[in-house]
Design a protein around this motif. Structure first.
Motif, PDB file in Angstrom:
ATOM      1  N   ALA A 158      -0.486   7.135 -14.673  1.00 21.87           N
ATOM      2  CA  ALA A 158      -1.673   7.912 -14.322  1.00 21.87           C
ATOM      3  C   ALA A 158      -2.547   7.151 -13.327  1.00 21.87           C
ATOM      4  N   VAL A 159      -2.656   5.841 -13.506  1.00 16.96           N
ATOM      5  CA  VAL A 159      -3.458   5.034 -12.584  1.00 16.96           C
ATOM      6  C   VAL A 159      -2.834   5.040 -11.197  1.00 16.96           C
ATOM      7  N   THR A 160      -1.508   4.996 -11.132  1.00 19.14           N
ATOM      8  CA  THR A 160      -0.820   5.055  -9.841  1.00 19.14           C
ATOM      9  C   THR A 160      -1.087   6.392  -9.149  1.00 19.14           C
ATOM     10  N   VAL A 161      -1.111   7.462  -9.932  1.00 19.32           N
ATOM     11  CA  VAL A 161      -1.424   8.785  -9.381  1.00 19.32           C
ATOM     12  C   VAL A 161      -2.837   8.792  -8.816  1.00 19.32           C
ATOM     13  N   ALA A 162      -3.756   8.175  -9.550  1.00 17.06           N
ATOM     14  CA  ALA A 162      -5.140   8.102  -9.079  1.00 17.06           C
ATOM     15  C   ALA A 162      -5.225   7.325  -7.774  1.00 17.06           C
ATOM     16  N   PHE A 163      -4.484   6.226  -7.695  1.00 14.38           N
ATOM     17  CA  PHE A 163      -4.459   5.440  -6.459  1.00 14.38           C
ATOM     18  C   PHE A 163      -3.941   6.289  -5.300  1.00 14.38           C
ATOM     19  N   ALA A 164      -2.910   7.089  -5.576  1.00 12.86           N
ATOM     20  CA  ALA A 164      -2.301   7.914  -4.534  1.00 12.86           C
ATOM     21  C   ALA A 164      -3.208   9.056  -4.090  1.00 12.86           C
ATOM     22  N   ALA A 165      -4.211   9.411  -4.893  1.00 12.84           N
ATOM     23  CA  ALA A 165      -5.141  10.478  -4.512  1.00 12.84           C
ATOM     24  C   ALA A 165      -5.863  10.133  -3.216  1.00 12.84           C
ATOM     25  N   TYR A 166      -5.944   8.838  -2.927  1.00 12.80           N
ATOM     26  CA  TYR A 166      -6.540   8.381  -1.662  1.00 12.80           C
ATOM     27  C   TYR A 166      -5.797   8.986  -0.475  1.00 12.80           C
ATOM     28  N   VAL A 167      -4.478   8.983  -0.546  1.00  9.23           N
ATOM     29  CA  VAL A 167      -3.669   9.546   0.534  1.00  9.23           C
ATOM     30  C   VAL A 167      -3.892  11.050   0.637  1.00  9.23           C
ATOM     31  N   GLY A 168      -4.116  11.701  -0.534  1.00  3.28           N
ATOM     32  CA  GLY A 168      -4.378  13.134  -0.549  1.00  3.28           C
ATOM     33  C   GLY A 168      -5.636  13.511   0.215  1.00  3.28           C
ATOM     34  N   TRP A 190       2.968  -0.193   2.432  1.00  5.04           N
ATOM     35  CA  TRP A 190       1.816   0.485   1.838  1.00  5.04           C
ATOM     36  C   TRP A 190       2.143   0.951   0.422  1.00  5.04           C
ATOM     37  N   SER A 191       3.347   1.488   0.236  1.00  5.51           N
ATOM     38  CA  SER A 191       3.756   1.947  -1.090  1.00  5.51           C
ATOM     39  C   SER A 191       3.802   0.790  -2.087  1.00  5.51           C
ATOM     40  N   THR A 192       4.373  -0.329  -1.641  1.00  2.00           N
ATOM     41  CA  THR A 192       4.465  -1.505  -2.512  1.00  2.00           C
ATOM     42  C   THR A 192       3.083  -2.034  -2.865  1.00  2.00           C
ATOM     43  N   THR A 193       2.214  -2.081  -1.871  1.00  2.00           N
ATOM     44  CA  THR A 193       0.845  -2.543  -2.111  1.00  2.00           C
ATOM     45  C   THR A 193       0.128  -1.636  -3.106  1.00  2.00           C
ATOM     46  N   GLY A 194       0.309  -0.327  -2.938  1.00  2.00           N
ATOM     47  CA  GLY A 194      -0.334   0.623  -3.852  1.00  2.00           C
ATOM     48  C   GLY A 194       0.131   0.441  -5.280  1.00  2.00           C
ATOM     49  N   MET A 195       1.423   0.291  -5.469  1.00  2.00           N
ATOM     50  CA  MET A 195       1.955   0.077  -6.814  1.00  2.00           C
ATOM     51  C   MET A 195       1.422  -1.223  -7.413  1.00  2.00           C
ATOM     52  N   THR A 196       1.360  -2.263  -6.590  1.00  2.00           N
ATOM     53  CA  THR A 196       0.877  -3.558  -7.072  1.00  2.00           C
ATOM     54  C   THR A 196      -0.586  -3.480  -7.492  1.00  2.00           C
ATOM     55  N   ILE A 197      -1.420  -2.892  -6.636  1.00  9.12           N
ATOM     56  CA  ILE A 197      -2.846  -2.786  -6.932  1.00  9.12           C
ATOM     57  C   ILE A 197      -3.087  -1.957  -8.185  1.00  9.12           C
ATOM     58  N   ALA A 198      -2.280  -0.914  -8.377  1.00  6.72           N
ATOM     59  CA  ALA A 198      -2.484  -0.019  -9.510  1.00  6.72           C
ATOM     60  C   ALA A 198      -1.973  -0.605 -10.823  1.00  6.72           C
TER      61      ALA A 198
END
Length: 231
Positions: free
Chosen positions: A41-51, A214-222
């Protein structure tokens, strides 16, 4: 007005916009705990930025050409403060999704206007310098936000209102107001708001590499903050 002043103010504004983007990263575990959700769920929230980012870049890419550079930059600063204030008032996973979406919109507005504005201030003959300043300011902002919150939490202890948030609440409105005092060099043009991406021949591998990074960074941060909190 000497060029140093508008260049410095614009760079500081772009830094602050991107500073807000990852400001909340060290508190992901707290927001997840408030809503009893996990890493997915946190990863989804992080991805909302791209949305928020991608539609803004595509559908409003020509906005600053039509209404000027200053309004989008000021609006981006205010969106960053509003998104962060939402997390303070309603700390939850849902608020994180909304906040990330708003931050994406703000980044899209600021980046499309910022590079063009910096080039106009410095002059077309210094376009490389303009791009370097914008890239440096935004890169420092993306990393600086999470670092500032991490340091704040280390000094203050557990809190949902770290000092880094307060700094943003003070700086963003001031810089938004100062943005309207910057010189208006551009001339509004009746161009289309829609800006489709252009991929020059032979550049697909660079785009693919950036997407993977970018994908790897997003997963790491989340995910990493949640794992650190669990251990």
């Amino acid at each position: 007005m000497p060029k140093l002043i508008p260049v410095s103010l614009l760079a500081l504004g772009l830094f602050t916009v991107t500073f807000a983007v990852n400001l909340q990263a060290p508190l992901y575990d707290a927001y997840a705990a408030e809503s009893d959700v996990g890493a997915t769920a946190v990863t989804v929230a992080f991805a909302a930025y791209v949305g928020g980012l991608m539609p803004t870049l595509l559908l409003l890419g020509g906005l600053s050409d039509r209404i000027g550079r200053r309004i989008p930059i000021a609006l981006a600063l205010i969106l960053g403060a509003v998104a962060t204030a939402l997390l303070v008032q309603v700390p939850s996973w849902t608020s994180l999704v909304i906040a990330r979406f708003l931050l994406g919109i703000g980044t899209g507005l600021a980046t499309t206007a910022g590079t063009a504005y910096m080039t106009e201030i410095l002059g077309a003959d210094r376009a490389k310098n303009a791009a370097l300043i914008v890239t440096s300011a935004t890169s420092l902002g993306f990393g600086g936000g999470a670092l500032a919150t991490g340091i704040s939490l280390g000094v203050q202890g557990p809190t949902l209102l770290p000092a880094s948030y307060i700094v943003l609440f003070i700086a963003a409105p001031i810089l938004a107001a100062l943005a309207f005092g910057l010189p208006r060099i551009d001339k509004p043009r009746p161009v289309s708001l829609l800006r489709l991406p252009v991929f020059p021949s032979g550049t697909w591998m660079f785009g693919a590499a950036m997407a993977l990074a970018w994908s790897t960074t997003g997963m790491t941060i989340a995910v990493v903050p949640l794992e650190l909190a669990a251990n």
